[in-house]
Structures are given as C-alpha cells and as structure tokens.
Design an enzyme around this catalytic site. Structure first.
Site, PDB file in Angstrom:
ATOM      1  N   ARG A 117      71.190  62.796  12.685  1.00 33.29           N
ATOM      2  CA  ARG A 117      71.519  61.611  13.481  1.00 33.29           C
ATOM      3  C   ARG A 117      73.032  61.373  13.426  1.00 33.29           C
ATOM      4  NH1 ARG A 117      68.208  57.141  11.368  1.00 33.29           N
ATOM      5  NH2 ARG A 117      66.545  58.110  12.590  1.00 33.29           N
ATOM      6  N   ARG A 141      73.490  50.996   8.541  1.00 32.69           N
ATOM      7  CA  ARG A 141      73.270  52.023   9.558  1.00 32.69           C
ATOM      8  C   ARG A 141      74.255  51.857  10.719  1.00 32.69           C
ATOM      9  NH1 ARG A 141      67.856  54.074   9.088  1.00 32.69           N
ATOM     10  NH2 ARG A 141      67.368  54.166   6.867  1.00 32.69           N
ATOM     11  N   LYS A 167      67.703  49.989   3.905  1.00 26.74           N
ATOM     12  CA  LYS A 167      68.593  50.095   5.055  1.00 26.74           C
ATOM     13  C   LYS A 167      69.003  48.710   5.546  1.00 26.74           C
ATOM     14  CE  LYS A 167      64.554  50.605   8.064  1.00 26.74           C
ATOM     15  NZ  LYS A 167      63.817  51.528   8.946  1.00 26.74           N
ATOM     16  N   LYS A 212      70.885  46.838   9.063  1.00 25.38           N
ATOM     17  CA  LYS A 212      71.255  47.087  10.458  1.00 25.38           C
ATOM     18  C   LYS A 212      72.085  45.932  11.014  1.00 25.38           C
ATOM     19  CE  LYS A 212      67.186  49.969  11.261  1.00 25.38           C
ATOM     20  NZ  LYS A 212      65.957  50.201  12.071  1.00 25.38           N
ATOM     21  N   CYS A 265      59.330  55.697  20.333  1.00 22.84           N
ATOM     22  CA  CYS A 265      59.945  56.447  19.239  1.00 22.84           C
ATOM     23  C   CYS A 265      59.578  57.923  19.381  1.00 22.84           C
ATOM     24  CB  CYS A 265      59.489  55.908  17.893  1.00 22.84           C
ATOM     25  SG  CYS A 265      57.778  56.310  17.484  1.00 22.84           S
ATOM     26  N   CYS A 314      58.390  63.668  13.422  1.00 23.16           N
ATOM     27  CA  CYS A 314      58.522  62.590  12.452  1.00 23.16           C
ATOM     28  C   CYS A 314      57.421  62.669  11.404  1.00 23.16           C
ATOM     29  CB  CYS A 314      58.478  61.233  13.146  1.00 23.16           C
ATOM     30  SG  CYS A 314      58.614  59.853  11.988  1.00 23.16           S
ATOM     31  N   CYS A 348      53.903  54.753  14.432  1.00 24.11           N
ATOM     32  CA  CYS A 348      53.485  54.209  13.143  1.00 24.11           C
ATOM     33  C   CYS A 348      53.900  52.755  13.102  1.00 24.11           C
ATOM     34  CB  CYS A 348      54.096  55.012  11.992  1.00 24.11           C
ATOM     35  SG  CYS A 348      55.837  54.637  11.673  1.00 24.11           S
ATOM     36  N   CYS A 365      60.285  51.542  14.853  1.00 22.77           N
ATOM     37  CA  CYS A 365      61.610  51.994  15.292  1.00 22.77           C
ATOM     38  C   CYS A 365      61.897  51.647  16.746  1.00 22.77           C
ATOM     39  CB  CYS A 365      61.748  53.502  15.077  1.00 22.77           C
ATOM     40  SG  CYS A 365      61.785  53.987  13.338  1.00 22.77           S
TER      41      CYS A 365
END
Length: 576
Positions: free
Chosen positions: A89, A158, A222, A224, A438, A444, A483, A487
């Site tokens: 990424r 991120r 994480k 954001k 996603c 994934c 899931c 995302c």
C-alpha cells in the site's frame, strides 16, 4: 515526530510491558520495526516471510503478507505451501499523484503486480500479487518518484485523507497542503524502512531519537486522520479517529472544527465491539493543526488499551474515559482550549463525473472506476494520459480517478485517449456510482465472503428493483465489505453489507446519505435471495411513501423499517 514541548511524553501504562498484550511485547522487542525482516527476505525456501512477528512488523512498512485463497485448498491437498504473495500500500496524502508517479506505479504494476492496481477507500494505491523477490524492486522503484509505503498500515497514523479536488480553489489547495504536512509529520521516524528497503547503513542514535513520539510500542492500534471541506463529506469524516472539518471565511481558510473517535471495525461474535461516529469537540485555528494532531494522538498513545486489541481503537478509549475527560486531556496537551465549533453543513459525499471547470480556469475529468480496480485496458488508457498530462491525478475516497488541472486547449487530447480505449462513455447507474467495495477474496486474509468480485452482479439485480419502482435516478449509498472490519465504511451507508461466510452477509439499512448516521442491522447472515427480497420490500415502500426530497436512509428510519442508531454503543442492540 516533534510534539509540543508541554506534552508529557511518558507512558501511562498501568502494568509492566511483560503483562500486556503479545503484540505490545512484539513491538517493544522489534528494534524499532526491524525485527528479522531483512533475513526473512533472503530465505529462498519459502515464498513467505517465515517469522510471524515479521509479518506483523511489515505492516508498519506498508506491506501485508497474503496468499491466493482461490488456490488454498487445492495447494493444501497437494501438500504445498500456500501461494504466498504480498499487498503493498502506497502512502499518498490526499490522493494526489503526479503523472511521473503514475507512470512509475503503472510500470511496477505491470512488472510485479499482475498488471493490476487498486484504488483504496483511503485515496491511495495497492499493489496485489507481488512476490517476495519483487518487494524491494517495487519499493525502490516508487522511491525514484518520491513515493513510499511508510505507515500505510500498522499501529500508527495511516494515510491522511483530504476532500478532492484541491486544485479547484486556493482554499482547497491550502487544506491539501496541510494534509500533506500532517502525513509527513505523523509517520514513524525509525530508519528501519530505509535500511531494509533502500539498503541504507544503520546509524547509531539514542533511543529517544530513534522514535521520539511513538517510542518502542507505537500506538495501541491504527489511527486514521482526514480533512473534509464542506459541503462535501466524500472522506466520511465521521469515520476518522481524528477529523478536521475546514471552515472558511472572507479571507480563505480560518481553521477547523475537530471531530474525534470515529471507526468502522467490529467483530460479529464480540458484542462489545461496534462502529462509532466521531464526536465534535470544538474549533481550532489553522496554525494549530499539527499541535492538535500531536495532542490527540498523545492521548490515544498513553491511554489506549494495550491488552485487548479488539478494544484498542481510539473510539473505545473515548467511550471508556468519557468525551469530556478526553477533550480536557487533549486541551492540556495542546496547551490551549478549543474554541466553540463553527457552523457547517454537508450536502454531498459522492463524485461529480465527466468534465468540470473551476474558478482558476482549469478543467477536471472524473472517471468512474468500479470498486477502484484498475485492469487492462483502463491501465493502458491512464498510462497514455499520464504521458501527455501536465496537471495531476487525484484519487477520490469513492475509488475513482480525477484527471485534474487540464488546460482548456488540452481537453480534446484527453478525450481522444479515452475514446481510443473505449472509456468515453459514463453509462453507469446512480446506485453503481454511489457504491464501494473492499477487496475481499481472493487476496485478503480476513475476508469471509466475496465483495469486489460480487458487488457488480448484485448491483445489477438491485438496479432491476429500482427500475420497477421508478427509482433508477435516485442516489443511494451502498457499501459492501467481505468481513465485519468495515474497510469500505459499510456501517454509515444507506445499504450496508458485511460478509459472514461464503454467500452470506449481514444487511444493514438506515445510514445517513452524507455519512452522518450509523445504520442498523436488518437481516443477519443471509444469502442473496433474502437480501433482494428485503430490499424489494423496503425500496417499494420508499417509492410509495417517501416525502419530497427524502433520502432512502432517512425514510428507512422514519418509516420504522429500522431503528435509529444514535451512538455506536447501541449499534448491537436488538432491532425493535
């Protein structure tokens, strides 16, 4: 990262490190994200990085180890190791990309990424299908055009988002520049990245200079950050851990309303986990953005849960401690109080397609890229455009591409390339234009069900229902994740779907069209037939009973199809 001098940089860990979570101990022992990654890359016996700890550490370097799940069972039967490959990424603040950078990304994708690139929901690129021996060539190639993958993943801040298009006005450009400054400011300072991927020699420094803000354990999870420019909420600012909502005045940018504590992730079998919308805590002048970022991240660094990773996001820290307590700690760290928030409103969250002209006389062409997947011939078309384009490219939070900053005399050249590659037509439905998916299968490792590969066909069937009810031109947001981690930000969509098992999804309705309200579960663990039946009923009622100008999500709540969810803590309450 240099924090304000008034910040107490000591950790507030209530227990010794050896009594905290395994990941915390792993980070502390990693030698500031070095681990044994360099040795693992030399291992030719396997296509993986052998150490599980190194697999986790590589996320801080912007890299996920994955395998082809379509082949997993067959390879198991053949007693072969999984078909390991890697996702890389890119760090791309605000989604801004120069033509030179685009050409390098295209070159690396063709050489090492199976001739495909993916635009993410956070305005950046992901390479998929990268083999271990190609990791260094890709990262070094990106470095040639001043791109990197630092902190694109991991327990740190991120990639920083920003409403597009920054070239549309000086106001936008100023905010985009701030987003870039924040991104550069908050990334880890360890030299591990340069040593492992660029081959730099290690230089001895003291521990407090190795990672002056994050220390050896970084953040609990994480984090954001995003910048929104009303009236557009394309970045879904309420889904950010830290959101800055730009406030302008007669002289341009005045400052930002600050929101904290957004986050989409949850776990189906853990009712104590939930999505949460960010809370508005006040206004800061524009020159306090870096100090505010430091102060907010310091609170999460020092008080976030380092025992239970399911409870480690900033949203839980806020709900555990209380919003007013958290706000007071941020103000203490920042060295001043927040001002009263300023009025603002959001009226859109999507992209405007085709050509548009801005006040500076420049032209911008938005291309619809379904689910952000750039395959041939789209890659060919955009490569040809990058070779002649003199402006920039902008990646949108809705996974599309803006060819930005085109002079009027060059519009025809861009159009000619699109026509030559069969991409001139924009015949896509309103529902498709307002959809996000996603990646999910086959790459994934967290996916429980299809998303990117399945959503286009599902939308085709929902489009028939819309047409039957005269709703084809009605914009409705639809988000699908493979899931429950969210995302694609499904929990704020008017129609949200999250994977439970192959072919099975949770169906959510009632989110706010502008990302201002959570939705509510309508059906649990159901297949396509039940999803379509439920939507046929709800959309039929919407067509017959809606008020003038009423959005579908608002109608679903008003009509009692789903209950209104006002706080994340109530998200998992039973539907009544």
């Amino acid at each position: 990262m240099t924090a304000p001098t008034n910040i107490d940089r000591s950790r507030d860990l209530s227990q010794p490190l050896d009594r905290l979570g395994l990941d915390e101990r792993m980070k502390d022992a990693s030698d500031y994200l070095r681990g044994t990654i360099a040795l693992g890359l030399l291992d030719q016996i396997t296509g993986s990085v052998p150490s599980p700890d190194d697999v986790k550490l590589m996320k801080f370097h912007g890299i996920y180890q994955q395998d082809d799940r379509d082949l997993r069972e067959e390879r198991r039967r053949q007693k072969l190791e999984p078909a390991f490959q890697f996702m890389i990424r890119v760090r791309l603040p605000g989604g801004v990309c120069t033509p030179e950078q685009w050409l390098k990304l295209d070159e690396q994708a063709r050489a090492h990424g199976s001739e495909t690139l993916r635009i993410t929901t956070r305005q950046t690129f992901q390479f998929h299908w990268v083999l271990k021996d190609s990791l260094r060539p890709v990262i070094q190639g990106l470095h040639e055009t001043l791109l990197d993958t630092i902190a694109a993943c991991g327990d740190d801040s991120r990639g920083v988002m920003c409403t597009v298009d920054p070239q549309s006005s000086a106001f936008h450009a100023e905010v985009a520049a701030l987003a870039k400054r924040v991104s550069d400011h908050v990334i880890p300072k360890t030299r591990a990245y340069h040593e492992i991927w660029y081959g730099d020699e290690r230089v001895a420094v003291s521990e407090d200079k190795e990672e002056p803000f994050y220390g050896s354990t970084y953040l609990p999870r994480k984090f954001k950050i995003g910048f929104a420019l009303p009236p557009s909420n394309d970045i879904d600012v309420y889904a950010q851990d830290l959101g800055f909502i730009a406030i302008g005045g007669p002289g341009g940018l005045e400052g930002f309303n600050v929101v904290i504590g957004g986050g989409m992730g949850r776990t189906d079998q853990a009712p104590q986990t939930y999505p949460r919308l960010a809370s508005l805590i006040g206004f800061i002048p524009a020159d306090r953005v870096l100090a505010c970022s430091d102060a907010v991240m310091t609170v999460q660094r020092d008080y976030g849960d380092r025992k239970d990773r399911q409870h480690a996001r900033f949203k839980y820290t806020i709900d555990d401690k209380g919003l007013e307590w958290i706000k007071a700690e941020i103000e203490l760290n920042m060295g001043e109080a927040f001002e009263e928030s300023r009025p603002f409103s959001f009226t859109s969250n999507g992209d405007s397609y085709g050509w548009s002209e801005t006040a500076d006389g420049r032209h911008h062409r938005t291309l619809f890229i379904e689910n952000g997947r750039l395959n041939l011939p789209t890659l060919d078309a955009l490569r040809d455009i990058a070779r002649i384009h003199r402006g920039t490219f902008r990646l949108t939070p809705n996974q599309n591409v803006i060819i930005a900053g085109v002079a009027a005399e060059h519009r025809a050249d861009i159009d000619a390339v699109l026509i030559n590659h069969g991409l001139e037509s924009m015949q896509t439905s309103m529902l498709r234009r307002n959809s996000i998916a996603c990646v999910a299968f086959p790459t994934c490792g967290l996916a429980m069900a299809e998303s990117e590969r399945y959503l286009p066909s599902l939308i085709g069937k929902i489009e028939l229902i819309l047409a039957e009810n005269g709703l084809s031109r009605e914009p409705i947001t639809l988000r699908m994740s493979g899931c429950p981690n969210g995302c694609s930000r499904p929990y704020i969509a008017e129609i949200g779907l999250t994977g439970r098992a192959p072919g099975k999804y949770n169906l959510y309705l009632g989110g706010g069209f502008h990302g201002e309200r959570l939705n509510c579960m309508m059906r649990e663990n159901v297949g396509e037939s039940v999803i379509l039946e439920t939507l046929r009923d709800a959309l039929g009622r919407y067509a017959r009973e809606r008020k003038q100008g009423e959005r579908f999500g608002d109608f679903a709540v008003r009509a009692g199809i789903v209950r209104e969810v006002t706080e994340g803590r109530f998200f998992n309450d039973p539907q009544t």
